[in-house]
Each structure stands twice: as structure tokens, then as C-alpha cells.
Design an enzyme around this catalytic site. Sequence first.
Site, PDB file in Angstrom:
ATOM      1  N   LYS A 192       0.849  -1.202   0.000  1.00 49.43           N
ATOM      2  CA  LYS A 192       0.000   0.000   0.000  1.00 49.43           C
ATOM      3  C   LYS A 192       0.881   1.247   0.000  1.00 49.43           C
ATOM      4  O   LYS A 192       0.610   2.216  -0.712  1.00 49.43           O
ATOM      5  CB  LYS A 192      -0.948  -0.020   1.209  1.00 49.43           C
ATOM      6  CG  LYS A 192      -2.048  -1.047   1.033  1.00 49.43           C
ATOM      7  CD  LYS A 192      -2.863  -1.313   2.279  1.00 49.43           C
ATOM      8  CE  LYS A 192      -3.792  -2.505   2.016  1.00 49.43           C
ATOM      9  NZ  LYS A 192      -4.524  -2.949   3.200  1.00 49.43           N
TER      10      LYS A 192
ATOM     11  N   GLN B   4      -4.640  -1.702   9.288  1.00 45.12           N
ATOM     12  CA  GLN B   4      -4.472  -3.017   8.673  1.00 45.12           C
ATOM     13  C   GLN B   4      -5.058  -4.101   9.584  1.00 45.12           C
ATOM     14  O   GLN B   4      -4.740  -4.168  10.767  1.00 45.12           O
ATOM     15  CB  GLN B   4      -2.965  -3.281   8.425  1.00 45.12           C
ATOM     16  CG  GLN B   4      -2.679  -4.570   7.689  1.00 45.12           C
ATOM     17  CD  GLN B   4      -3.281  -4.603   6.282  1.00 45.12           C
ATOM     18  OE1 GLN B   4      -3.182  -3.640   5.524  1.00 45.12           O
ATOM     19  NE2 GLN B   4      -3.903  -5.711   5.912  1.00 45.12           N
TER      20      GLN B   4
ATOM     21  N   ASP C 127     -11.181   2.569   3.487  1.00 44.74           N
ATOM     22  CA  ASP C 127     -11.474   1.147   3.290  1.00 44.74           C
ATOM     23  C   ASP C 127     -12.977   0.902   3.124  1.00 44.74           C
ATOM     24  O   ASP C 127     -13.380  -0.191   2.713  1.00 44.74           O
ATOM     25  CB  ASP C 127     -10.982   0.339   4.504  1.00 44.74           C
ATOM     26  CG  ASP C 127      -9.637  -0.334   4.252  1.00 44.74           C
ATOM     27  OD1 ASP C 127      -9.313  -0.579   3.071  1.00 44.74           O
ATOM     28  OD2 ASP C 127      -8.928  -0.618   5.232  1.00 44.74           O
TER      29      ASP C 127
END
Length: 278
Positions: free
Chosen positions: A52, A96, A119
Site C-alpha cells: 500500500k 491493517q 477502506d
Amino acid sequence: MTQIIDGKKISQEIKEEVKAKVEALQAKGIVRTLAVIQVGNDPASAVYVNNKKKACAYVGIRSLSYELAEETTQEELLALIGELNQREDVDGILVQLPLPKHIDEDRVLLAISPEKDVDGFHPMNVGNLSIGRPGYVSCTPAGIIELLKRSGIAIEGKECVVLGRSNIVGKPMAMLLLRENGTVTVCHSRTKDVKEITRRADILVVAVGKPMLVDETYVKEGAVVIDVGIHRDAANRLCGDVNFERVAPHCTAITPVPGGVGPMTIAMLMKNCAEGCR
Ligand code: NAP
């Protein structure tokens, strides 16, 4: 002949578009910034986080990296998220997953401001998706819609079956296909006669998390099959939830693993970050 949907190529196209958008914003003095938080040293998470950060660097998004120790408390993590929520120079916050067991994931996802939830996991964004309002959408299912559209596959009016009902893939996938005017059925582990339903699908999206579960007996002749699964087989090769060799000859189009859905997730994350809510 079966069309092999090239997720690598399509994700690269999206990253180039994001890069151009980020450059245009920079020319106006706007810098997009993503804060990436990792708790603990899970090796798989470290690889994802690193990918990422690399994608951010490629498209020109500034990334802030927070690598927190395994023993970080929930309160400490929530305090950091609270601080990042307040910061004017931070557009997106990504935590994460999975988090260490002593931290309540739902509590953490709820703490991220919906305006910075790139997200698309916050209940506010999930709700917005289900009632057709704008908001961040979970990256993997959003990437699948892009794969279909950019491969010239129409969704409107099609029988769409989603195998799996997780919060991050199956459910948002169903909502997105519905938004595109597909006729959607969702199957899960308690569904009776799964194959009878999947064999009706013009578009079958498989997200069961079971290596090579889906063979040709699940698939209608001429269907489009999208494989979300990622696993390692006995020979340590990557494979999906679909038995590609057996299913591909029966499809109009299919995604491979690797090189199908996988690369789309990060590309869509970059798209979400570049678009931002500010
Ligand atoms: P998950 O949370 O484990 O959910 C699996 C779903 O499949 C559940 O809804 C489960 O039903 C259902 N299911 C399990 N076995 C079934 C069966 N035999 N028949 C019908 N339904 C069945 O998995 P996930 O997070 O959605 O992920 C699915 C796969 O995609 C995994 O391999 C994961 O690694 C991969 N993935 C890939 C990406 C990417 O970027 N490419 C992103 C996310 C996930 P119940 O709800 O009844 O238990």
C-alpha cells in the site's frame, strides 16, 4: 474463446488515472495523505502494508506510517485514530486487519471518521452504500465492478450470484451489483442446494475462502466467473476459490488467480484516497 480478465492491466490503468488526478490536485496545492496503521508484526500484514505504501508513492499520495508494537492497548490505538481524525492534513486512515486479539476490531473501525474511512468499513459508509448515497465503498468489491465494466461486461438485468456474505466482500458486492441493476442472490454456508442457484448465474462472484471449491458443476455454460479467493496450494502456488482449469472452458469470461481481483484492491484504495471527501 474464454476471455481472461486481466486485473493487472486494468489495475495499472486505474493507477495511471489516479496519478494524473493526484498531479492535478498537487498543481492546485492540494496534497493527499493516507495514514497507514499496523499493530504487531504479522508478516502477511507487513507485506500488505508495504504494498500500500509503495502504491501511494507511485501515484503521488503522501503516506504516513504508524508501526505499533503488538502490546499496544486499544486505548492507545483509539487515541492515535482520534488524533488523525482531527488532523487537517490527513485525508485517509487505514488500519491493517487483523488486529491482535486483545483489540476489538469493530470498536476500532467505528472510531475512524467516516470521511477518512478509505477502506469503506465504517457502518456509516456501509449504510450509505445500501441506501444509494455517496460514500467510500469497500475496495475489493468496488474493484470487481471496475473489472466487469472495463472488460465490457454488462451487469444490468443479469442474474448475479454472490457466493459468500462477509462484511468486506460478499455483502458490499451484492449491494454494488444491485446498484448496477443486476438481479442479485447471495449464497452462504447455510444455503440449501448452492449449485442449483449458482448455475443460474450470468455473473458468479466467488468469495468463500475455500481453495478451488468451485468447479464446473457450479457454473452455467457461458457465465462470467469472478474469483476473489487467494490461497497457496500444496505446491505453494497461488490459487483461488475457483478451480480455474476446470471452470474456464465453460465461461465467457473469468478472472485468474493471481492477476485477477487481487491487484484491483490496492488500485481502488488509491482511487478512494485520491478522490477523498474533503
Ligand atoms: P470469509 O469472511 O471467510 O467469508 C466466507 C463466506 O463464504 C461466508 O459468508 C461463508 O458463509 C461462505 N461460505 C463458506 N463456505 C461455503 C460453502 N461451502 N458454500 C457457500 N458459502 C460458503 O471470507 P472473505 O473475507 O469474504 O474472503 C473470501 C476469500 O477472498 C478469501 O480467500 C480471502 O483471502 C479472499 N480475499 C481476497 C481479497 C483480494 O484483494 N483479492 C480481499 C478480501 C478477501 P457463512 O457466512 O455462513 O459462514
